[in-house]
Design an enzyme around this catalytic site. Structure first.
Site, PDB file in Angstrom:
ATOM      1  N   TYR A 141      52.071  16.732  49.309  1.00  0.00           N
ATOM      2  CA  TYR A 141      51.561  17.643  50.321  1.00  0.00           C
ATOM      3  C   TYR A 141      51.526  19.038  49.729  1.00  0.00           C
ATOM      4  O   TYR A 141      52.542  19.531  49.233  1.00  0.00           O
ATOM      5  CB  TYR A 141      52.462  17.621  51.564  1.00  0.00           C
ATOM      6  CG  TYR A 141      51.975  18.498  52.682  1.00  0.00           C
ATOM      7  CD1 TYR A 141      50.798  18.199  53.371  1.00  0.00           C
ATOM      8  CD2 TYR A 141      52.687  19.630  53.071  1.00  0.00           C
ATOM      9  CE1 TYR A 141      50.346  19.010  54.404  1.00  0.00           C
ATOM     10  CE2 TYR A 141      52.244  20.443  54.111  1.00  0.00           C
ATOM     11  CZ  TYR A 141      51.066  20.124  54.771  1.00  0.00           C
ATOM     12  OH  TYR A 141      50.631  20.927  55.796  1.00  0.00           O
ATOM     13  N   ASP A 234      53.843  22.932  42.206  1.00  0.00           N
ATOM     14  CA  ASP A 234      53.960  23.397  43.582  1.00  0.00           C
ATOM     15  C   ASP A 234      55.449  23.365  43.936  1.00  0.00           C
ATOM     16  O   ASP A 234      56.008  22.324  44.269  1.00  0.00           O
ATOM     17  CB  ASP A 234      53.130  22.513  44.515  1.00  0.00           C
ATOM     18  CG  ASP A 234      53.244  22.965  45.972  1.00  0.00           C
ATOM     19  OD1 ASP A 234      54.008  23.918  46.231  1.00  0.00           O
ATOM     20  OD2 ASP A 234      52.576  22.360  46.833  1.00  0.00           O
ATOM     21  N   LYS A 262      58.455  29.114  51.719  1.00  0.00           N
ATOM     22  CA  LYS A 262      59.761  28.828  52.332  1.00  0.00           C
ATOM     23  C   LYS A 262      60.867  29.816  51.960  1.00  0.00           C
ATOM     24  O   LYS A 262      60.953  30.892  52.522  1.00  0.00           O
ATOM     25  CB  LYS A 262      60.161  27.383  52.011  1.00  0.00           C
ATOM     26  CG  LYS A 262      59.080  26.385  52.479  1.00  0.00           C
ATOM     27  CD  LYS A 262      59.547  24.968  52.584  1.00  0.00           C
ATOM     28  CE  LYS A 262      58.428  23.967  52.766  1.00  0.00           C
ATOM     29  NZ  LYS A 262      58.213  23.456  54.088  1.00  0.00           N
TER      30      LYS A 262
HETATM   31  N1  PLP Z   1      53.488  22.708  49.290  1.00  0.00           N
HETATM   32  C1  PLP Z   1      54.554  21.966  49.576  1.00  0.00           C
HETATM   33  C2  PLP Z   1      55.228  21.195  48.484  1.00  0.00           C
HETATM   34  C3  PLP Z   1      55.066  21.914  50.879  1.00  0.00           C
HETATM   35  O1  PLP Z   1      56.130  21.146  51.159  1.00  0.00           O
HETATM   36  C4  PLP Z   1      54.424  22.677  51.872  1.00  0.00           C
HETATM   37  C5  PLP Z   1      54.920  22.658  53.263  1.00  0.00           C
HETATM   38  O2  PLP Z   1      55.824  21.971  53.625  1.00  0.00           O
HETATM   39  C6  PLP Z   1      53.302  23.446  51.523  1.00  0.00           C
HETATM   40  C7  PLP Z   1      52.865  23.448  50.221  1.00  0.00           C
HETATM   41  C8  PLP Z   1      52.615  24.278  52.558  1.00  0.00           C
HETATM   42  O3  PLP Z   1      53.411  25.349  52.909  1.00  0.00           O
HETATM   43  P1  PLP Z   1      53.225  26.083  54.338  1.00  0.00           P
HETATM   44  O4  PLP Z   1      53.649  25.104  55.380  1.00  0.00           O
HETATM   45  O5  PLP Z   1      54.089  27.293  54.238  1.00  0.00           O
HETATM   46  O6  PLP Z   1      51.787  26.424  54.437  1.00  0.00           O
END
Ligand code: PLP
Length: 421
Positions: A141, A234, A262
């Site tokens: 994700y 990521d 986060k």
């Molecule tokens: N990348 C990863 C690995 C994530 O776990 C998340 C969200 O949980 C995101 C990107 C997206 O972040 P946001 O919810 O702050 O848009």
């Protein structure tokens, strides 16, 4: 446990908020509890119940809810204004802190969410290489934008791709199973001059918790380098969670770019992209690759990040790792005692129990889990004052405020929940 007020609020909320919530994974059945406050490792709901929290806002709250130091700093910042629309010194200070900690970072661009960070990092990779295709891993994700919303994890795990994402938007997204060297090699060989980037969660945190096999990230680094493909870690979950410098420091593998979110905002909304000057300076206004945001680098989030980094020193990570080991070995003992052959995956302060006897190392193996069994376990934990995310495909997180007593109480609740299956 009484949940009458939560039930009533939920019944009213569904008339005003789609599904009664503002992000899909929060809407578990029959209805979620409604929070009123949070402190340290605990969440409190409108009906007066207390929960030991392992969801931690889906990861950010590693320093504990309403951390005294961060609260004090944030109140001071609030008095100084919340949105300037011009640069402030604290943006520079937070960027320097990220650069100090993160191996690939020489420059940083702050955004408002992880979604924006990965969207912009992919645009940067495409802009710099002049190539269109991206590789993402099944079950990973990277936020809620079109290009990565294919076989996605978290709230979208196990569901078909979203209506409204045009086929054209994902045509250039190539899916590869995680932890499979041969699949990655074959895909890169087939498309090597077309691939702008490989984007990867170094530890997959949106199909539960799936660490990389030995040598896998190293292989990924080598093959991307050989083919001039930009490697994006990521680190929205792993950043400043696995270690002081994130997953790249923890595993000793330096990607070309990294995305964060986060934790970096100290509990306030944030995202960030970090990388070498050569790549990062291609962003507008120094370069041509467009990236912008009204609230990007806003004083509350930036100040929150600076406060969080004061709390998150190297000792904090030692403590988090020890707490994680203690939790996992306690769960292993219970599984042994009750003769359950379930899997415990985890690294440092990230853990998930999979309701399957198969080793879980990718999206497909994660799907061998008994999802109904997990939900029953989730509900019994809740009734016993322990809140984990309501999905087999999320991860349990620890904060520096989780005490031995919290973990012991949690282990007692886990034993009850497993016996109740
Ligand atoms: N990348 C990863 C690995 C994530 O776990 C998340 C969200 O949980 C995101 C990107 C997206 O972040 P946001 O919810 O702050 O848009």
């Amino acid at each position: 446990m009484n949940n009458d007020i939560s039930k009533k609020l939920y019944e009213e909320s569904v008339n005003y908020l789609p599904g009664g919530v503002n992000s899909p994974v929060r809407a578990y059945k029959p209805y979620p509890f409604f929070a009123t406050k949070a402190k340290d490792s605990k969440l409190y709901d409108v009906d007066g119940n207390e929960y030991i929290d392992y969801c931690l806002g889906y990861g950010p709250i590693i320093f504990g809810h309403a951390n005294d130091d961060i609260v004090a700093d944030s109140i001071e910042q609030l008095k100084l204004g919340t949105d300037y629309g011009v640069p402030s010194e604290k943006e520079l200070l937070l960027a320097k802190e990220v650069v100090k900690r993160v191996p690939c970072a020489e420059m940083v661009r702050f955004t408002n969410s992880g979604t924006e960070a990965t969207m912009s990092a992919i645009r940067l990779a495409r802009g710099v290489t002049g190539r269109k295709k991206i590789i993402k891993f099944e079950g990973a994700y990277h936020g809620a934008h079109d290009a990565v919303l294919v076989k996605s994890g978290s709230g979208a795990a196990g569901q078909p791709d979203s209506p409204g994402v045009p086929e054209e938007a994902t045509r250039n997204t190539i899916l590869v199973p995680y932890n499979d060297v041969d699949a990655l090699k074959a895909t890169i060989e087939d498309h090597k001059d077309e691939i702008a980037c490989v984007i990867v969660e170094p530890v997959m945190g949106n199909i539960g918790c799936v660490p990389p096999k030995d040598g896998y990230l190293q292989f990924m680094r080598e093959i991307t380098e050989e083919n001039d493909i930009i490697l994006i870690f990521d680190e929205v979950i792993t950043g400043f969670r696995l270690s002081y410098g994130g997953a790249q420091e923890y595993f000793g593998i330096t990607p070309d770019l990294a995305t964060f979110g986060k934790i970096v905002g100290g509990g306030f909304p944030i995202g960030a992209i970090a990388g070498p000057v050569e790549l990062m300076s291609q962003f507008t206004p120094s370069g041509k690759i467009y990236q912008a945001g009204t609230f990007s680098g806003n004083p509350m989030s930036i100040n929150g990040g600076l406060s969080a980094f004061k709390v998150l020193d190297k000792d904090a990570y030692k403590q988090l790792g020890n707490t994680g080991d203690y939790l996992r070995s306690g769960i292993a003992d219970i599984l042994d005692r009750l003769d359950f052959n379930y899997q415990i995956n985890g690294v440092e302060s990230m853990t998930q129990v999979y309701f399957t006897d198969k080793e879980v190392y990718d999206y497909e193996t994660a799907q061998t889990s008994d999802l109904e069994g997990f939900l029953k376990y989730f509900h019994t934990l809740l009734e016993n004052g322990v809140f984990v995310a309501p999905s087999q495909y999320e991860c349990a997180f620890l904060s520096i405020k989780h005490t031995k007593e919290d973990i012991d109480n949690t282990l007692a609740a886990i034993e009850v929940a497993l016996k109740n299956l």
